[in-house]
Design a protein around this motif. Structure first.
Motif, PDB file in Angstrom:
ATOM      1  N   ALA B 259       0.838  -1.210   0.000  1.00 10.60           N
ATOM      2  CA  ALA B 259       0.000   0.000   0.000  1.00 10.60           C
ATOM      3  C   ALA B 259       0.868   1.253   0.000  1.00 10.60           C
ATOM      4  N   VAL B 262       2.387   2.118  -3.357  1.00 10.69           N
ATOM      5  CA  VAL B 262       1.472   2.533  -4.426  1.00 10.69           C
ATOM      6  C   VAL B 262       0.710   3.812  -4.094  1.00 10.69           C
ATOM      7  N   VAL B 263       0.659   4.166  -2.791  1.00 11.50           N
ATOM      8  CA  VAL B 263      -0.243   5.236  -2.376  1.00 11.50           C
ATOM      9  C   VAL B 263       0.048   6.575  -3.069  1.00 11.50           C
ATOM     10  N   VAL B 266      -2.138   7.209  -5.781  1.00 13.13           N
ATOM     11  CA  VAL B 266      -3.552   7.334  -5.433  1.00 13.13           C
ATOM     12  C   VAL B 266      -3.879   8.727  -4.921  1.00 13.13           C
ATOM     13  N   THR B 267      -3.002   9.271  -4.096  1.00 15.46           N
ATOM     14  CA  THR B 267      -3.260  10.584  -3.529  1.00 15.46           C
ATOM     15  C   THR B 267      -1.951  11.226  -3.071  1.00 15.46           C
ATOM     16  N   THR B 274      -4.876   7.141   3.958  1.00 13.65           N
ATOM     17  CA  THR B 274      -5.370   6.389   2.792  1.00 13.65           C
ATOM     18  C   THR B 274      -4.879   4.946   2.836  1.00 13.65           C
ATOM     19  N   VAL B 275      -3.644   4.759   3.261  1.00 11.02           N
ATOM     20  CA  VAL B 275      -3.117   3.392   3.411  1.00 11.02           C
ATOM     21  C   VAL B 275      -3.954   2.620   4.421  1.00 11.02           C
ATOM     22  N   ARG B 277      -7.035   3.136   5.322  1.00  9.40           N
ATOM     23  CA  ARG B 277      -8.374   2.864   4.775  1.00  9.40           C
ATOM     24  C   ARG B 277      -8.337   1.711   3.770  1.00  9.40           C
ATOM     25  N   PHE B 278      -7.289   1.709   2.942  1.00  9.12           N
ATOM     26  CA  PHE B 278      -7.135   0.611   1.979  1.00  9.12           C
ATOM     27  C   PHE B 278      -7.006  -0.730   2.711  1.00  9.12           C
ATOM     28  N   GLU B 281     -10.223  -1.999   3.919  1.00  7.45           N
ATOM     29  CA  GLU B 281     -11.041  -2.616   2.864  1.00  7.45           C
ATOM     30  C   GLU B 281     -10.565  -4.042   2.574  1.00  7.45           C
TER      31      GLU B 281
END
Lengths: 306, 299
Positions: B259, B262-263, B266-267, B274-275, B277-278, B281
């Protein structure tokens, strides 16, 4: 299920063969780091009893997302040529040889694929590409026309053979094609409606070497566009004219088409990945391909040369 | 059209069709697993029991397929007879390593114990549909899951990733991965790690989406279909073993590295959030693959 599965003999993809004599070969080519099965499987399930699908063999072609596009196109061209020459028998594993049976297949039966399906060659080809898959298809078409042009002048009958015609009369249907290149900057986070998992997967796609070669200015993308548009000025081959469907939340590739392509179809609430995944409440991808069946009607070589 | 559909339906019970599906299975799954089993160790990697467990998994797919009426019973038995010594050796290897109880749920262990011991005929135990044949939509669901599971099982990255997570000893895992996780250099050293992680996430997501869509249909809202879904997951749980603490720790560790790698795509704001939250999920996906109680208890 109007189809039954078979493995492909030298490809990790697979095929769903019709129980009836097939008229169409539909070849699905996945995109960046894509999966030939998970990407496309829903098409077959939703097609149900629609007559065109029943008369189709569906081939889910696989490739490794690490080679250059021309190399990938060569592999696909070889695959399609074998379909033209000998239908599923050339590409599928219809038997399983076992150690105890040196001279016969394991279940010692004639393949079901040979029952009820006749032996007539495919009449029509539909090529369906997602993302890089579309680029691979376009490069295959470009390469074949370049080769046809190179055949000896003065032998018009020999110029286009059955294999050429099978390919060049095909219908092209693309989902989020990478034919104008891929975006290399911009944050995926702005598309808040897409699940975070999908955005991270898209982010991971971007780190792929093949993807990095797909900037709009790359020779692969630029020369393919230029050559295809040039050919489309000279020839009426249907395979030079694609129709593309994009999600309005496309986040990976540039939305657009080549000069002689039809206008793009834009679908709300879809992104790069979800645009080609039909389900009961989203049948647009299915209908999009079904329109391709209609487009193949009445095609012949006569209309191929302007 | 109605006439045409009737003809198609008639062919579905054709023995040759059921045989052809077994041939598909042999080419698409069993042959691949047997090749791996024969080649194991040749790449310098220790397979542990991985290839053996893959073979047992293949048997369980065949078993379930026979029960739902997808495969021919006779042809499936013939195929297993052909390779029975391999199946028995695989069973012994997994049993001897005391891994059977912590990797395979009790209904599956019962299948091996009764059918591999000769107490019952092959494919005669543990049916889900007892009083009637499985409905047609279940046969369709079985094919879809088999086809995608075969793809997942054949993937080189997911195979390398799962093999490392499933069979590495604590020492091997620490040497190979744990130290590198701290420096986030793991993907350079082991390029399949991130690819394999995202392959697994995609497969879990595909499975969840598939069954969620299936359950929208009233005819799938039955206890038996629930049992079918559970069986599909149990068959694969030995390698998607999220009820096991060690397995989950390893998976989550790689997930954090993946994560963070790659983050940035994403943002560019709130990246750490964000990590998190990912990963939440992904955790929701893995929770749907809860392990059998024995596995959780033994972990």
């Amino acid at each position: 299920m109007n189809h039954f599965p078979v493995s492909l003999s030298d490809n990790p993809g697979f095929a769903l063969l019709s129980h009836k004599p097939p008229v169409y070969a539909v070849v699905f080519v996945h995109g960046f780091l894509g999966h030939p099965r998970a990407t496309w499987l829903d098409f077959q399930n939703l097609a149900g009893g629609r007559p065109e699908w029943i008369a189709s063999d569906l081939f889910f072609y696989a490739y490794k997302s690490q080679d250059q596009v021309p190399v990938l196109a060569q592999g696909l061209e070889n695959f399609v040529a074998r379909l033209a020459a000998g239908r599923e028998g050339q590409v599928a594993s219809l038997y399983f040889q076992a150690p105890s049976l040196a001279s016969a297949n394991l279940l010692n039966a004639s393949p079901y694929a040979q029952a009820n399906r006749g032996q007539a060659p495919y009449e029509k080809l539909i090529l369906v590409g997602h993302s890089t898959g579309a680029l691979v298809i376009r490069e295959m078409i470009r390469s074949r026309i370049a080769r046809v042009e190179g055949k000896p002048v003065g032998q018009p009958k020999a110029k286009v053979d059955r294999s050429d015609e099978f390919l060049l009369l095909s219908t092209l249907r693309f989902f989020a094609p990478a034919h104008l290149g891929a975006m290399v900057s911009g944050k995926l986070g702005i598309v808040q409606s897409i699940p975070l998992i999908d955005r991270f997967l898209a982010g991971y796609f971007r780190s792929n070497a093949l993807y990095q070669n797909l900037q709009p200015t790359s020779p692969t993308v630029a020369s393919l566009k230029s050559a295809t548009e040039g050919f489309a000025e000279k020839y009426e081959w249907p395979a030079l004219r694609a129709i593309s469907m994009f999600g309005v939340h496309e986040e990976i590739v540039f939305v657009g088409h080549y000069k002689n392509d039809a206008e793009d179809v834009l679908v709300p609430n879809r992104n790069h990945t979800s645009v080609c995944k039909p389900h009961r409440e989203y049948l647009d991808p299915l209908r999009f391909i079904e329109e391709g069946y209609a487009a193949t009607a009445g095609r012949g070589q006569d209309n191929a040369n302007r | 059209m109605p006439q045409q559909q009737d003809e198609v339906r008639t062919t579905r019970t054709d023995d040759r069709l059921l045989n052809s599906r077994v041939v598909f299975f042999l080419n698409d799954r069993l042959g691949v697993v047997l090749d791996r089993l024969k080649q194991q160790g040749s790449d310098g990697e220790t397979e542990g029991f991985f290839a053996e467990a893959e073979l047992l998994e293949a048997f369980l797919w065949l078993h379930l397929g026979v029960h739902v009426g997808y495969f021919s019973t006779q042809s499936s038995r013939r195929a297993v007879y052909e390779y029975f010594p391999f199946f028995l050796s695989a069973y012994d290897a997994v049993f001897e390593a005391r891994l059977l109880e912590t990797r395979f749920a009790s209904p599956l262990r019962a299948i091996f114990e009764s059918e591999f011991s000769g107490k019952q005929e092959l494919f005669s135990s543990a049916p889900i549909w007892i009083d009637s044949s499985a409905p047609e939509f279940v046969v369709d669901s079985f094919q879809d899951n088999l086809v995608v599971a075969n793809e997942f099982g054949r993937g080189l990255e997911s195979h390398a990733f799962l093999r490392a997570i499933v069979v590495s000893s604590e020492e091997a895992w620490a040497a190979r991965v744990k130290q590198r996780l701290l420096s986030a250099a793991v993907d350079k050293a082991e390029p399949w790690f991130l690819a394999g992680y995202f392959e697994v996430v995609q497969y879990l997501k595909w499975t969840r989406d598939f069954f969620n869509r299936a359950r929208l249909d009233e005819k799938a809202q039955t206890r038996l279909f629930g049992d079918f879904v559970r069986r599909v997951k149990e068959i694969q749980q030995w390698k998607l073993n999220f009820g096991n603490t060690q397995y989950r720790d390893r998976f989550d560790g790689i997930g954090r590295v993946a994560a963070r790698a790659v983050v940035a795509e994403v943002t560019d704001t709130d990246q750490e959030l964000t990590v998190i939250r990912f990963l939440k999920e992904v955790e929701a996906l893995t929770n749907e693959w809860g392990a059998p109680k024995q596995m959780a208890a033994g972990s």
